[in-house]
Design a protein around this motif. Sequence first.
Motif, PDB file in Angstrom:
ATOM      1  N   SER A  36       0.852  -1.187   0.000  1.00  0.00           N
ATOM      2  CA  SER A  36       0.000   0.000   0.000  1.00  0.00           C
ATOM      3  C   SER A  36       0.889   1.238   0.000  1.00  0.00           C
ATOM      4  CB  SER A  36      -0.942   0.007   1.206  1.00  0.00           C
ATOM      5  OG  SER A  36      -0.219   0.089   2.399  1.00  0.00           O
ATOM      6  N   VAL A  37       0.482   2.214  -0.796  1.00  0.00           N
ATOM      7  CA  VAL A  37       1.205   3.478  -0.923  1.00  0.00           C
ATOM      8  C   VAL A  37       0.200   4.615  -0.808  1.00  0.00           C
ATOM      9  CG1 VAL A  37       3.049   2.497  -2.343  1.00  0.00           C
ATOM     10  CG2 VAL A  37       1.046   3.455  -3.444  1.00  0.00           C
ATOM     11  N   ALA A  38       0.684   5.839  -0.805  1.00  0.00           N
ATOM     12  CA  ALA A  38      -0.195   7.006  -0.751  1.00  0.00           C
ATOM     13  C   ALA A  38      -1.055   7.051  -2.016  1.00  0.00           C
ATOM     14  CB  ALA A  38       0.630   8.279  -0.633  1.00  0.00           C
ATOM     15  N   GLN A  39      -2.216   7.649  -1.905  1.00  0.00           N
ATOM     16  CA  GLN A  39      -3.165   7.699  -3.021  1.00  0.00           C
ATOM     17  C   GLN A  39      -2.549   8.317  -4.273  1.00  0.00           C
ATOM     18  OE1 GLN A  39      -6.108   6.251  -2.770  1.00  0.00           O
ATOM     19  NE2 GLN A  39      -6.621   6.698  -4.887  1.00  0.00           N
ATOM     20  N   GLY A  40      -1.729   9.323  -4.129  1.00  0.00           N
ATOM     21  CA  GLY A  40      -1.118   9.983  -5.279  1.00  0.00           C
ATOM     22  C   GLY A  40       0.009   9.194  -5.925  1.00  0.00           C
ATOM     23  N   ASP A  41       0.486   8.172  -5.245  1.00  0.00           N
ATOM     24  CA  ASP A  41       1.613   7.395  -5.751  1.00  0.00           C
ATOM     25  C   ASP A  41       1.218   6.055  -6.363  1.00  0.00           C
ATOM     26  OD1 ASP A  41       3.543   9.267  -5.075  1.00  0.00           O
ATOM     27  OD2 ASP A  41       3.790   8.476  -3.050  1.00  0.00           O
ATOM     28  N   ILE A  42      -0.051   5.737  -6.388  1.00  0.00           N
ATOM     29  CA  ILE A  42      -0.484   4.439  -6.920  1.00  0.00           C
ATOM     30  C   ILE A  42      -0.097   4.298  -8.389  1.00  0.00           C
ATOM     31  CG2 ILE A  42      -2.520   3.075  -7.532  1.00  0.00           C
ATOM     32  CD1 ILE A  42      -3.717   3.824  -4.897  1.00  0.00           C
ATOM     33  N   GLY A  43      -0.239   5.351  -9.148  1.00  0.00           N
ATOM     34  CA  GLY A  43       0.108   5.300 -10.566  1.00  0.00           C
ATOM     35  C   GLY A  43       1.585   5.030 -10.798  1.00  0.00           C
ATOM     36  N   LYS A  44       2.416   5.491  -9.891  1.00  0.00           N
ATOM     37  CA  LYS A  44       3.854   5.261 -10.041  1.00  0.00           C
ATOM     38  C   LYS A  44       4.234   3.822  -9.743  1.00  0.00           C
ATOM     39  CE  LYS A  44       4.969   9.973  -9.205  1.00  0.00           C
ATOM     40  NZ  LYS A  44       5.634  10.990  -8.487  1.00  0.00           N
ATOM     41  N   VAL A  45       3.472   3.167  -8.897  1.00  0.00           N
ATOM     42  CA  VAL A  45       3.750   1.771  -8.563  1.00  0.00           C
ATOM     43  C   VAL A  45       3.156   0.837  -9.616  1.00  0.00           C
ATOM     44  CG1 VAL A  45       3.339  -0.038  -6.845  1.00  0.00           C
ATOM     45  CG2 VAL A  45       3.937   2.247  -6.109  1.00  0.00           C
ATOM     46  N   ILE A  46       2.015   1.215 -10.173  1.00  0.00           N
ATOM     47  CA  ILE A  46       1.388   0.378 -11.194  1.00  0.00           C
ATOM     48  C   ILE A  46       2.030   0.613 -12.553  1.00  0.00           C
ATOM     49  CG2 ILE A  46      -0.762  -0.090 -12.425  1.00  0.00           C
ATOM     50  CD1 ILE A  46      -2.212   0.502  -9.788  1.00  0.00           C
ATOM     51  N   GLY A  47       2.261   1.861 -12.902  1.00  0.00           N
ATOM     52  CA  GLY A  47       2.903   2.178 -14.172  1.00  0.00           C
ATOM     53  C   GLY A  47       1.933   2.165 -15.331  1.00  0.00           C
ATOM     54  N   ILE A  52       5.064  -1.616 -14.512  1.00  0.00           N
ATOM     55  CA  ILE A  52       5.883  -1.630 -13.296  1.00  0.00           C
ATOM     56  C   ILE A  52       5.357  -2.684 -12.325  1.00  0.00           C
ATOM     57  CG2 ILE A  52       6.611  -0.266 -11.299  1.00  0.00           C
ATOM     58  CD1 ILE A  52       6.711   2.153 -13.140  1.00  0.00           C
ATOM     59  N   ALA A  53       4.034  -2.805 -12.212  1.00  0.00           N
ATOM     60  CA  ALA A  53       3.457  -3.834 -11.350  1.00  0.00           C
ATOM     61  C   ALA A  53       3.867  -5.225 -11.831  1.00  0.00           C
ATOM     62  CB  ALA A  53       1.937  -3.709 -11.317  1.00  0.00           C
ATOM     63  N   LYS A  54       3.857  -5.430 -13.115  1.00  0.00           N
ATOM     64  CA  LYS A  54       4.269  -6.722 -13.672  1.00  0.00           C
ATOM     65  C   LYS A  54       5.743  -6.979 -13.394  1.00  0.00           C
ATOM     66  CE  LYS A  54       4.363  -9.461 -17.868  1.00  0.00           C
ATOM     67  NZ  LYS A  54       4.142  -9.500 -19.295  1.00  0.00           N
ATOM     68  N   ALA A  55       6.570  -5.949 -13.504  1.00  0.00           N
ATOM     69  CA  ALA A  55       7.998  -6.094 -13.222  1.00  0.00           C
ATOM     70  C   ALA A  55       8.232  -6.414 -11.748  1.00  0.00           C
ATOM     71  CB  ALA A  55       8.741  -4.828 -13.620  1.00  0.00           C
ATOM     72  N   LEU A  56       7.483  -5.770 -10.854  1.00  0.00           N
ATOM     73  CA  LEU A  56       7.590  -6.075  -9.431  1.00  0.00           C
ATOM     74  C   LEU A  56       7.238  -7.536  -9.158  1.00  0.00           C
ATOM     75  CD1 LEU A  56       5.999  -2.910  -7.788  1.00  0.00           C
ATOM     76  CD2 LEU A  56       8.346  -3.680  -7.532  1.00  0.00           C
ATOM     77  N   ARG A  57       6.175  -8.003  -9.790  1.00  0.00           N
ATOM     78  CA  ARG A  57       5.761  -9.404  -9.603  1.00  0.00           C
ATOM     79  C   ARG A  57       6.796 -10.374 -10.163  1.00  0.00           C
ATOM     80  NH1 ARG A  57       0.401  -6.984 -10.725  1.00  0.00           N
ATOM     81  NH2 ARG A  57      -0.702  -7.056  -8.729  1.00  0.00           N
ATOM     82  N   THR A  58       7.422 -10.008 -11.283  1.00  0.00           N
ATOM     83  CA  THR A  58       8.451 -10.858 -11.874  1.00  0.00           C
ATOM     84  C   THR A  58       9.673 -10.950 -10.965  1.00  0.00           C
ATOM     85  OG1 THR A  58       7.703 -10.285 -14.093  1.00  0.00           O
ATOM     86  CG2 THR A  58       9.918 -11.192 -13.898  1.00  0.00           C
ATOM     87  N   VAL A  59      10.114  -9.824 -10.432  1.00  0.00           N
ATOM     88  CA  VAL A  59      11.259  -9.810  -9.521  1.00  0.00           C
ATOM     89  C   VAL A  59      10.940 -10.613  -8.262  1.00  0.00           C
ATOM     90  CG1 VAL A  59      12.644  -8.323  -8.016  1.00  0.00           C
ATOM     91  CG2 VAL A  59      12.233  -7.675 -10.378  1.00  0.00           C
ATOM     92  N   LEU A  60       9.746 -10.439  -7.726  1.00  0.00           N
ATOM     93  CA  LEU A  60       9.328 -11.175  -6.537  1.00  0.00           C
ATOM     94  C   LEU A  60       9.288 -12.676  -6.807  1.00  0.00           C
ATOM     95  CD1 LEU A  60       8.280 -11.192  -3.626  1.00  0.00           C
ATOM     96  CD2 LEU A  60       5.973 -10.919  -4.570  1.00  0.00           C
ATOM     97  N   SER A  61       8.762 -13.059  -7.944  1.00  0.00           N
ATOM     98  CA  SER A  61       8.691 -14.467  -8.309  1.00  0.00           C
ATOM     99  C   SER A  61      10.082 -15.080  -8.443  1.00  0.00           C
ATOM    100  CB  SER A  61       7.911 -14.628  -9.614  1.00  0.00           C
ATOM    101  OG  SER A  61       7.947 -15.950 -10.047  1.00  0.00           O
ATOM    102  N   ALA A  62      10.976 -14.377  -9.094  1.00  0.00           N
ATOM    103  CA  ALA A  62      12.338 -14.878  -9.275  1.00  0.00           C
ATOM    104  C   ALA A  62      13.063 -14.975  -7.933  1.00  0.00           C
ATOM    105  CB  ALA A  62      13.111 -13.971 -10.221  1.00  0.00           C
ATOM    106  N   TYR A  63      12.866 -13.995  -7.080  1.00  0.00           N
ATOM    107  CA  TYR A  63      13.550 -13.986  -5.794  1.00  0.00           C
ATOM    108  C   TYR A  63      13.019 -15.085  -4.876  1.00  0.00           C
ATOM    109  CZ  TYR A  63      15.666 -12.223  -1.525  1.00  0.00           C
ATOM    110  OH  TYR A  63      16.393 -12.101  -0.373  1.00  0.00           O
ATOM    111  N   SER A  64      11.710 -15.268  -4.849  1.00  0.00           N
ATOM    112  CA  SER A  64      11.124 -16.257  -3.943  1.00  0.00           C
ATOM    113  C   SER A  64      11.298 -17.684  -4.453  1.00  0.00           C
ATOM    114  CB  SER A  64       9.655 -15.951  -3.687  1.00  0.00           C
ATOM    115  OG  SER A  64       8.908 -16.086  -4.871  1.00  0.00           O
ATOM    116  N   SER A  65      11.468 -17.874  -5.752  1.00  0.00           N
ATOM    117  CA  SER A  65      11.594 -19.229  -6.286  1.00  0.00           C
ATOM    118  C   SER A  65      12.938 -19.856  -5.923  1.00  0.00           C
ATOM    119  CB  SER A  65      11.407 -19.239  -7.794  1.00  0.00           C
ATOM    120  OG  SER A  65      12.469 -18.579  -8.427  1.00  0.00           O
ATOM    121  N   LYS A  66      13.929 -19.051  -5.596  1.00  0.00           N
ATOM    122  CA  LYS A  66      15.217 -19.621  -5.210  1.00  0.00           C
ATOM    123  C   LYS A  66      15.124 -20.345  -3.865  1.00  0.00           C
ATOM    124  CE  LYS A  66      17.459 -15.917  -2.712  1.00  0.00           C
ATOM    125  NZ  LYS A  66      18.635 -15.115  -2.580  1.00  0.00           N
ATOM    126  N   ASP A  67      14.131 -19.993  -3.049  1.00  0.00           N
ATOM    127  CA  ASP A  67      13.892 -20.678  -1.782  1.00  0.00           C
ATOM    128  C   ASP A  67      12.830 -21.764  -1.909  1.00  0.00           C
ATOM    129  OD1 ASP A  67      15.721 -19.015  -0.540  1.00  0.00           O
ATOM    130  OD2 ASP A  67      14.197 -17.557   0.062  1.00  0.00           O
TER     131      ASP A  67
END
Length: 77
Positions: A36-47, A52-67
């Motif tokens: 969760s972010v401030a209301q004015g910053d949601i667009g910057k996180v989603i892109g 950007i949201a897809k890139a965040l999910r990709t990085v998270l998936s790659a990082y968590s899959s190593k464990d």
Amino acid sequence: MEKDLIEYIAKSLVDDPASVSVTETEGDRGPVLQLSVAQGDIGKVIGKYGRIAKALRTVLSAYSSKDGKRCSLEILD
């Protein structure tokens, strides 16, 4: 560790890093990180077109899959 990674990236993207919060809950398919972010910053996180949201999910998936885990990310408004 996944929580810290998403929080660090999100704080780098937004104008108000103090309002960034990441909580971890348990979902049907494993851990779910809720960002969760401030209301004015949601667009910057989603892109534009959710890139950007897809890139965040990709990085998270790659990082968590190593464990051997499978984490997912939800962006709350």
